[in-house]
Design an enzyme around this catalytic site. Structure first.
Site, PDB file in Angstrom:
ATOM      1  N   HIS C  12      38.854  47.463  42.752  1.00  0.00           N
ATOM      2  CA  HIS C  12      38.234  46.645  43.813  1.00  0.00           C
ATOM      3  C   HIS C  12      39.259  46.194  44.856  1.00  0.00           C
ATOM      4  O   HIS C  12      39.040  45.195  45.549  1.00  0.00           O
ATOM      5  CB  HIS C  12      37.457  45.466  43.209  1.00  0.00           C
ATOM      6  CG  HIS C  12      38.292  44.480  42.442  1.00  0.00           C
ATOM      7  ND1 HIS C  12      37.816  43.773  41.366  1.00  0.00           N
ATOM      8  CD2 HIS C  12      39.568  44.063  42.600  1.00  0.00           C
ATOM      9  CE1 HIS C  12      38.758  42.969  40.904  1.00  0.00           C
ATOM     10  NE2 HIS C  12      39.833  43.125  41.643  1.00  0.00           N
ATOM     11  N   HIS C  59      39.819  35.998  43.744  1.00  0.00           N
ATOM     12  CA  HIS C  59      41.240  36.026  44.104  1.00  0.00           C
ATOM     13  C   HIS C  59      41.537  34.860  45.035  1.00  0.00           C
ATOM     14  O   HIS C  59      41.860  35.059  46.210  1.00  0.00           O
ATOM     15  CB  HIS C  59      41.586  37.339  44.795  1.00  0.00           C
ATOM     16  CG  HIS C  59      41.210  38.576  44.032  1.00  0.00           C
ATOM     17  ND1 HIS C  59      39.915  39.023  43.940  1.00  0.00           N
ATOM     18  CD2 HIS C  59      41.954  39.435  43.298  1.00  0.00           C
ATOM     19  CE1 HIS C  59      39.885  40.126  43.194  1.00  0.00           C
ATOM     20  NE2 HIS C  59      41.100  40.398  42.786  1.00  0.00           N
ATOM     21  N   HIS C 194      48.744  48.071  38.361  1.00  0.00           N
ATOM     22  CA  HIS C 194      49.435  47.562  39.541  1.00  0.00           C
ATOM     23  C   HIS C 194      50.126  46.246  39.251  1.00  0.00           C
ATOM     24  O   HIS C 194      49.717  45.496  38.375  1.00  0.00           O
ATOM     25  CB  HIS C 194      48.539  47.458  40.780  1.00  0.00           C
ATOM     26  CG  HIS C 194      47.342  46.541  40.708  1.00  0.00           C
ATOM     27  ND1 HIS C 194      46.394  46.590  39.713  1.00  0.00           N
ATOM     28  CD2 HIS C 194      46.935  45.551  41.562  1.00  0.00           C
ATOM     29  CE1 HIS C 194      45.443  45.679  39.966  1.00  0.00           C
ATOM     30  NE2 HIS C 194      45.752  45.044  41.060  1.00  0.00           N
ATOM     31  N   GLU C 241      43.571  43.384  34.843  1.00  0.00           N
ATOM     32  CA  GLU C 241      42.172  43.382  35.318  1.00  0.00           C
ATOM     33  C   GLU C 241      41.308  44.401  34.566  1.00  0.00           C
ATOM     34  O   GLU C 241      40.079  44.239  34.496  1.00  0.00           O
ATOM     35  CB  GLU C 241      42.116  43.758  36.808  1.00  0.00           C
ATOM     36  CG  GLU C 241      42.566  42.679  37.759  1.00  0.00           C
ATOM     37  CD  GLU C 241      42.370  43.115  39.217  1.00  0.00           C
ATOM     38  OE1 GLU C 241      42.351  42.230  40.074  1.00  0.00           O
ATOM     39  OE2 GLU C 241      42.234  44.326  39.500  1.00  0.00           O
TER      40      GLU C 241
HETATM   41 FE   LIG Z   1      41.580  42.083  41.642  1.00  0.00          FE
END
Ligand SMILES: [Fe+3]
Ligand SMILES: [Fe+3]
Lengths: 118, 293, 293, 118
Positions: C12, C59, C194, C241
């Protein structure tokens, strides 16, 4: 009341649906925990209600101090008593209103052991 | 390691705090309640914990209805006393125990409890009244640090009573695994039977309350099997707060002794009770200790 | 009764949305990713759900760090697109499904998941980018209602991967017990590997990602046994995530078929992937249906 | 980092303790999601930091755009990028800073398959 919520005779079971319905009302009442907001409210109740986006029905219930109505249209009792505190009304005063008694009658019933529905 | 030394179940109705704050504890209406507290207070004053875990619910003073956590825990170093609509109660602010909070949080999440973390929290009567029940005259500071744990009891679906008991058991394991030699007390607050709004306002159910007061010691499992609908029906919309006692009870473990209890009607619109339990080390823990020596 | 028809796992990352919004999908850097989406998009366009359950994390656009729920669910009728610091993304606002939200909430709490209820929520790229992956050109409105489910992945302790899979299984049961004949898709979002900050920024672990992409279909249990420390170590601080994919996977059940997948490096600072699964009725459900006839 | 938090070499594991440490900083950065607040911040960064109760160290890191420092003293990366957005800096620009590379070098490493620590 949502279809998922247990139905209990004569009792409010406050649920997500009522909370959604009373969103603007509860938000306005919640803001009264802030002393500056209490002053603003007292200075112009109608404008304060409008600023918080109350529906016509919610606003009328507030201005009229229609305690029963507030709890029926999504006001949570713990939010509604923030308004009662401004009016220096106690939970016993509201209990009287909800049950159609005077405060003194309501207090007397509690002192006698509380109201029994068993 | 940390030790749980006692557990207190107590109502947290604001008028109990107000009676103390306004020196009405000798009034005819209030004297029986405060007289009933006395033996418990004397015992607790001899058994001061380093930290109190206070399980309670907020009453629209810190958490708005836009976000409603089932279970949450404070992780701050300080908590201020909330303004509930007429200025904050004139009692000391709260000193937290961030390290113990974090230890409990991590252990509970590891055990599959989906906690909400509160890094900021103003505490209302739900927390300060039980502290006043423990220590009526704190002076400038409460006699212990406090970790607040909050439960959604205001909006359906509340956690089940069964889940509350399970959370308490996990809380007990978390506390006992904390690597500091501190004494911890656990407060379960709220109740007893009461209904604030609607046509049943003023409901008191002494039979339900007295059974709960007994079984919280001897058979908490039976209380954990009561459905939310039954709690509301029997003990009133706000009486469902009693599920929070089960968290305290779960934390105490199997080996407890009733020190004192009292029951009084009415405190404002509610039945009020206190029940104090000493937690003794379990046989297992004593064996562990013996082995460790 | 409601039926779960498919599940989509997708990154996302905001830059995927930005690439679409700024018409860069044919650029050399982005074309491989969007070409990879194409077969999935065509299949999904033929299989439109009535409601999408989108599992994601906020976020810093709707939830501040003062209150961090492990698992939360939106129960509103509308959700606005958040301003993430440079004005809201120019995509339609979200129409919720308050009735399905409440049904899921009640069932999850009954099963012992300690949900936080969000009555107000602005949704950020974590939700809108997956919707754009599904429907790149929504026009004035998204083609389905949306129920947002949020997971704390930003702050330790995140829920364990195991707990996420269990939540997904309970979510699947909750959806399938909803008494309306609607089709539901479940989106698991986030990942792949990431790391945004620190000396390891820019970390990509293709081996970990490709194993995850395979096992999410064939062996989600093995992924649920990976510890949080391993996720962070192997897939980066933000790669954790991926635990949100396990919620989607748990909801789909045993009988699934991989429709399409794609993997691409890099999308901004992350590896990006998509995996689309058709949920077929289980043998058990088919038997139930046969018996019912 | 708290003793309960797993230690992972070279990686931030953002936890409750860091979040507590960075409370005022993150709160200030969170406020920047509001466009009016962005204008107020840009108009007087120092005053804005003071109004939000930042410590001297937090304020200096903000005024100096010391991105690395911010993440070391409790700033969460998702809050820090709200400030980067005001400066029109991308996550790749910050990635370069965190790793001691130029943005172009950092982008090139990602394009080549990302940085591998296996
Ligand atoms: Fe995220
Ligand atoms: Fe209460």
């Amino acid at each position: 009341m949502s279809s998922y919520t247990p139905k209990v005779e004569g009792t409010h079971v406050y649920d997500t649906q009522m909370s959604r319905q009373g969103r603007a009302l509860n938000k306005m009442l919640y803001s009264l925990k802030n002393p500056e907001n209490r002053e603003l409210f007292i200075a112009d109740e109608s404008a304060y209600c409008d600023k918080h986006g109350l529906s016509a029905e919610q606003k009328l219930a507030v201005l009229d101090r229609d305690w029963k109505k507030m709890t029926e249209i999504g006001g949570s009792i713990f939010y509604v008593i923030k308004l009662a505190a401004i009016d220096k009304k106690s939970m016993q005063d509201l209990g009287g209103v909800f049950t159609g008694m005077s405060t003194e009658q309501f207090k007397a019933e509690l002192k006698a052991g509380g109201r029994n529905f068993g | 390691m940390a030790e749980i030394t006692w557990g207190l179940a107590t109502s947290h109705v604001p008028s109990i705090g107000a009676a103390m704050d306004n020196e009405k504890t000798e009034d005819e209406l209030w004297k029986p309640l405060f007289d009933g507290y006395q033996p418990a207070r004397e015992w607790m004053a001899e058994q001061k914990p380093d930290v109190a875990i206070v399980i309670y619910n907020d009453h629209a003073n810190a958490l708005g209805l836009e976000m409603i956590p089932t279970f949450s825990i404070g992780t701050a170093e300080h908590y201020d006393v909330a303004d509930e609509g007429y200025g904050p109660r004139q009692v000391p602010n709260i000193v937290g125990d961030a390290e113990l909070s974090e230890h409990i949080l991590v252990n509970l999440v590891d055990e599959g409890f989906d906690m909400t973390v509160l890094q900021e929290l103003d505490v209302d009567h739900g927390l300060t009244v039980p502290l006043s029940v423990y220590t009526p005259n704190p002076g400038d500071a409460w006699p212990c640090r406090v970790v607040p744990m909050l439960v959604n009891v205001l909006q359906y679906p509340q956690p089940t009573a069964d889940r509350c008991l399970a959370l308490g058991e996990a809380l007990g394991r978390a506390i006992r695994s904390f690597p500091q030699d501190i004494k911890v007390a656990v407060f379960g607050t709220g109740g007893m039977s009461h209904q604030l709004s609607g046509e049943r306002a003023g409901l008191i159910n002494q039979e339900f309350d007295r059974n709960f007061l007994e079984k919280i010691e001897t058979d908490p499992e039976s209380l954990s099997q009561i459905t939310r609908a039954e709690y509301v029906e029997q003990a009133g919309s706000e009486g469902i707060e009693m599920i929070m006692w089960l968290i305290m009870r779960g934390a105490l473990g199997d080996n407890i002794r009733r020190v004192h209890d009292t029951y009084h009607v009415p405190a404002s619109n509610t039945a009020a009770a206190l029940a104090l339990f000493a937690a003794e080390k379990s046989a297992e823990e004593n064996t562990d200790a013996a082995i460790a020596q």
